[in-house]
Design a protein around this motif. Structure first.
Motif, mmCIF file in Angstrom:
data_model
loop_
_atom_site.group_PDB
_atom_site.id
_atom_site.type_symbol
_atom_site.label_atom_id
_atom_site.label_comp_id
_atom_site.label_asym_id
_atom_site.label_seq_id
_atom_site.Cartn_x
_atom_site.Cartn_y
_atom_site.Cartn_z
ATOM 1 N N PRO A 53 -1.653 -0.034 11.774
ATOM 2 C CA PRO A 53 -1.908 0.117 10.339
ATOM 3 C C PRO A 53 -1.547 1.542 9.921
ATOM 4 N N TYR A 54 -0.944 1.667 8.753
ATOM 5 C CA TYR A 54 -0.477 2.977 8.310
ATOM 6 C C TYR A 54 -0.745 3.084 6.815
ATOM 7 N N HIS A 55 -1.588 4.036 6.427
ATOM 8 C CA HIS A 55 -2.081 4.063 5.055
ATOM 9 C C HIS A 55 -1.503 5.159 4.178
ATOM 10 N N GLU A 70 0.817 -1.213 0.000
ATOM 11 C CA GLU A 70 0.000 0.000 0.000
ATOM 12 C C GLU A 70 0.854 1.268 0.000
ATOM 13 N N GLY A 111 4.626 -2.836 3.948
ATOM 14 C CA GLY A 111 3.777 -2.309 2.897
ATOM 15 C C GLY A 111 4.471 -1.387 1.920
ATOM 16 N N ARG A 158 -2.584 -6.421 -2.374
ATOM 17 C CA ARG A 158 -2.216 -5.124 -1.793
ATOM 18 C C ARG A 158 -2.015 -5.245 -0.288
ATOM 19 N N GLU A 176 -1.325 -4.321 3.403
ATOM 20 C CA GLU A 176 -1.556 -3.081 4.127
ATOM 21 C C GLU A 176 -0.240 -2.461 4.594
ATOM 22 N N ARG A 217 2.121 -0.729 7.302
ATOM 23 C CA ARG A 217 2.271 -0.880 8.749
ATOM 24 C C ARG A 217 3.357 0.079 9.213
#
Length: 123
Positions: free
Chosen positions: A81-83, A35, A102, A66, A68, A70
């Protein structure tokens, strides 16, 4: 567009793996594109369709996973979680985060046909 060079790299990996397995054709290529990898998915898929022509992966379908993003938050000492780069920790709101997952892109799996598969089908 760096996705073309990424797609060429995927084809290189696929061709070397197919050669090592004595594969005659590749039907599916699965890649994991994190991601946070800064890869444009649609552009990668388009580039793959172009660069696969005339290779062992000529008829291959590209499947993209995909994973995620982190991060490790140094403030609350948690894996979170880190987007998106620059975002705060979703737990404590702190900005002292270190991305821990990610960010990468890799070929995960290749489905191919080998001469042994053809022999089994003939039996």
């Amino acid at each position: 567009m760096h996705e073309v060079s990424l797609a060429e790299g995927v084809i290189d990996v696929v061709e070397r793996a197919a050669e090592g397995a004595h594969a005659t054709a590749v039907s599916e290529v699965r890649v994991a594109v994190g991601e946070l990898s800064n890869v444009e998915i649609e552009a990668l898929a388009f580039a793959f369709e172009s660069v696969k022509k005339g290779t062992v992966a000529n008829d291959a379908k590209l499947v993209i996973d995909r994973p995620e993003g982190r991060a490790w938050c140094m403030t609350c000492q948690k894996d979170v979680p880190y987007h998106r780069f620059g975002d705060a920790c979703p737990i404590c709101g702190g900005y002292q985060v270190v991305v821990s997952g990610g960010r990468d892109m890799r070929v995960v799996d290749i489905k191919a046909t080998t001469p042994e598969d053809s022999d089994k089908a003939d039996s």
